[in-house]
Design an enzyme around this catalytic site. Sequence first.
Site, PDB file in Angstrom:
ATOM      1  CB  CYS A 173       0.119 -30.015 -98.000  1.00  0.00           C
ATOM      2  SG  CYS A 173       0.963 -28.444 -98.134  1.00  0.00           S
ATOM      3  CG  HIS A 179     -17.328  -4.705 -69.638  1.00  0.00           C
ATOM      4  ND1 HIS A 179     -18.161  -3.625 -69.787  1.00  0.00           N
ATOM      5  CD2 HIS A 179     -17.498  -5.128 -68.357  1.00  0.00           C
ATOM      6  CE1 HIS A 179     -18.810  -3.406 -68.646  1.00  0.00           C
ATOM      7  NE2 HIS A 179     -18.426  -4.302 -67.772  1.00  0.00           N
ATOM      8  CG  HIS A 206      -0.924 -24.353 -99.297  1.00  0.00           C
ATOM      9  ND1 HIS A 206      -0.463 -25.647 -99.253  1.00  0.00           N
ATOM     10  CD2 HIS A 206      -1.241 -24.121-100.592  1.00  0.00           C
ATOM     11  CE1 HIS A 206      -0.496 -26.161-100.473  1.00  0.00           C
ATOM     12  NE2 HIS A 206      -0.958 -25.248-101.297  1.00  0.00           N
ATOM     13  CB  CYS A 230       2.061 -26.068 -94.872  1.00  0.00           C
ATOM     14  SG  CYS A 230       1.327 -25.122 -96.189  1.00  0.00           S
ATOM     15  CD  GLU A 255     -17.188  -4.026 -75.254  1.00  0.00           C
ATOM     16  OE1 GLU A 255     -17.081  -4.908 -74.370  1.00  0.00           O
ATOM     17  OE2 GLU A 255     -18.206  -3.356 -75.400  1.00  0.00           O
TER      18      GLU A 255
HETATM   19  N1  LIG Z   1     -20.499  -4.195 -74.519  1.00  0.00           N
HETATM   20  C1  LIG Z   1     -20.571  -4.953 -73.443  1.00  0.00           C
HETATM   21  C2  LIG Z   1     -21.725  -4.928 -72.644  1.00  0.00           C
HETATM   22  C3  LIG Z   1     -21.768  -5.752 -71.540  1.00  0.00           C
HETATM   23  N2  LIG Z   1     -20.729  -6.573 -71.256  1.00  0.00           N
HETATM   24  C4  LIG Z   1     -20.819  -7.521 -70.150  1.00  0.00           C
HETATM   25  C5  LIG Z   1     -20.511  -7.024 -68.790  1.00  0.00           C
HETATM   26  C6  LIG Z   1     -21.380  -7.917 -67.940  1.00  0.00           C
HETATM   27  O1  LIG Z   1     -20.769  -9.179 -67.768  1.00  0.00           O
HETATM   28  C7  LIG Z   1     -22.633  -8.150 -68.769  1.00  0.00           C
HETATM   29  C8  LIG Z   1     -23.749  -7.182 -68.464  1.00  0.00           C
HETATM   30  O2  LIG Z   1     -24.765  -7.401 -69.358  1.00  0.00           O
HETATM   31  P1  LIG Z   1     -26.221  -6.706 -69.226  1.00  0.00           P
HETATM   32  O3  LIG Z   1     -26.144  -5.240 -69.382  1.00  0.00           O
HETATM   33  O4  LIG Z   1     -27.138  -7.422 -70.166  1.00  0.00           O
HETATM   34  O5  LIG Z   1     -26.668  -6.988 -67.709  1.00  0.00           O
HETATM   35  P2  LIG Z   1     -27.212  -8.334 -67.086  1.00  0.00           P
HETATM   36  O6  LIG Z   1     -26.270  -9.448 -67.424  1.00  0.00           O
HETATM   37  O7  LIG Z   1     -27.454  -8.063 -65.631  1.00  0.00           O
HETATM   38  O8  LIG Z   1     -28.615  -8.592 -67.800  1.00  0.00           O
HETATM   39  P3  LIG Z   1     -30.006  -7.729 -67.776  1.00  0.00           P
HETATM   40  O9  LIG Z   1     -30.174  -7.326 -69.206  1.00  0.00           O
HETATM   41  O10 LIG Z   1     -31.059  -8.673 -67.283  1.00  0.00           O
HETATM   42  O11 LIG Z   1     -29.808  -6.560 -66.850  1.00  0.00           O
HETATM   43  O12 LIG Z   1     -22.165  -8.014 -70.125  1.00  0.00           O
HETATM   44  C9  LIG Z   1     -19.601  -6.591 -72.061  1.00  0.00           C
HETATM   45  O13 LIG Z   1     -18.689  -7.378 -71.826  1.00  0.00           O
HETATM   46  N3  LIG Z   1     -19.541  -5.749 -73.142  1.00  0.00           N
END
Ligand SMILES: Nc1ccn([C@H]2C[C@H](O)[C@@H](COP(=O)(O)OP(=O)(O)OP(=O)(O)O)O2)c(=O)n1
Length: 436
Positions: free
Chosen positions: A88, A355, A63, A91, A357
């Site tokens: 359950c 970001h 489970h 667990c 990642e």
């Molecule tokens: N692999 C990625 C690419 C982008 N981002 C995030 C960083 C920012 O918060 C946003 C940026 O995205 P865009 O490149 O689409 O830029 P905009 O939000 O300005 O949009 P646009 O496409 O209109 O420029 O996404 C992320 O976390 N990981």
Amino acid sequence: MTFLIAGQTPRLSKVNLFTLFSLWMELFPSVEHLKKSQVKKAGLVVVKNMKIVGLHCSSAELHAGQIALIKHGSRLKNCDLYFSRKPCSTCLKMIVNAGVNKISYWPADPEVSLQIEVSNPTTTEDAKLDAKAVERLKSNSRVRVCVLLQPLVYYMVQFVEETSCKCDFIQKIAKTQPGFNTDFYAECRQERIKEYESLFLISNEERHKQILRTIGLENLCENPYFSNLRQNMKDLILVLATIAASVPAFEHFGFFCNGSQQTREMYHQSLPQEIARHCMIQARLLAYRTEDHKTGVGAVIWAEGKSRSCDGTGAMYFIGCGYNAFPVGSEYADFPHMDDKQKDREIRKFRYIVHAEQNALTFRCQDIKPEEESMIFVTKCPCDECVPLIKGAGIKQIYAGDVDVGRKKADISYMKFGELEGVSKFTAVATKSISC
Ligand SMILES: Nc1ccn([C@H]2C[C@H](O)[C@@H](COP(=O)(O)OP(=O)(O)OP(=O)(O)O)O2)c(=O)n1
């Protein structure tokens, strides 16, 4: 039709994100044949300090709760566990004993199913006894065993519908359709809704009430609480189905290396398509926690161990996940939210947002082992800031959206992904033949 006012993007609450992840983990593509039995497959999310530290699902022999115990042991202390079914007693006694903080479960059919099987009334009797034991364990322990799901914020369902339809994967497939349409998406979404409602909702309301009473939730059986509960459950299922349909299993589409790069070795290393799709949908779910009003991005890192483990996920195990957001602890007004089309360079968001990642790497709960296959799933193309980080961390495979590849925007560029070597890159494309 747009439901949103600029700068007012609805977000999924953490509790709902964890709840959705638990349902989604129940649907992790089985690596083994699961027999039809009274014990239902369950998904489980282990959360520590509001961060996911484990994603699991039941296997043929164990489970989900048992797997959590094997994998985390005493590290379960103070964790919150989100189950797709009420666990359950077997667990629960071990989990309670490990000192977890909270256990949340989806309020439908429990792990030991209470759906009456006319053919075998004794199994239903056993299930009722188990439900009683669970209640006794609950009332005699300090652990909160509860239903944590929350109503979605206003416009969330509509927002998910709008953005899913526009996401990289749907747009890419739509471009191959005669007349460039997304009808296939609507169809796929309807199928998913039907499928998930039959799994996660008890269609007969009286039957649902009976089950709620048996599992100690009689206070949810009266209206308006009962109808509110069902509405919340339906909305969450709708969100899950909509997001799942945004990375569809469509004809010859799948995650492949670009034709010329795909070697036979890469082909064998790459994940089965259904698992790659499953993980990308996890990343899509995470994107709805973004703090960026315009672009939500989600990322999740998994690794594949050298051999299969006891987990229903087979050799795959969770490493970390994240979404794009301002630095931890910042308040709404601390940083600019504008993009390049709105304001001067000085007051744009780009220098402040961490970001997806980067957050997945920062808050990972396991090391990335060089001898194992590790893979990151990102809903958008990794940008030039993130590509060296992913490679440097030793991640071997990237599954990503590629709509922005090669683009240089005012404050963010996507030039390095295309040139990146030494990491296998899988993007959503139509099947290509393998070149050796
Ligand atoms: N692999 C990625 C690419 C982008 N981002 C995030 C960083 C920012 O918060 C946003 C940026 O995205 P865009 O490149 O689409 O830029 P905009 O939000 O300005 O949009 P646009 O496409 O209109 O420029 O996404 C992320 O976390 N990981």
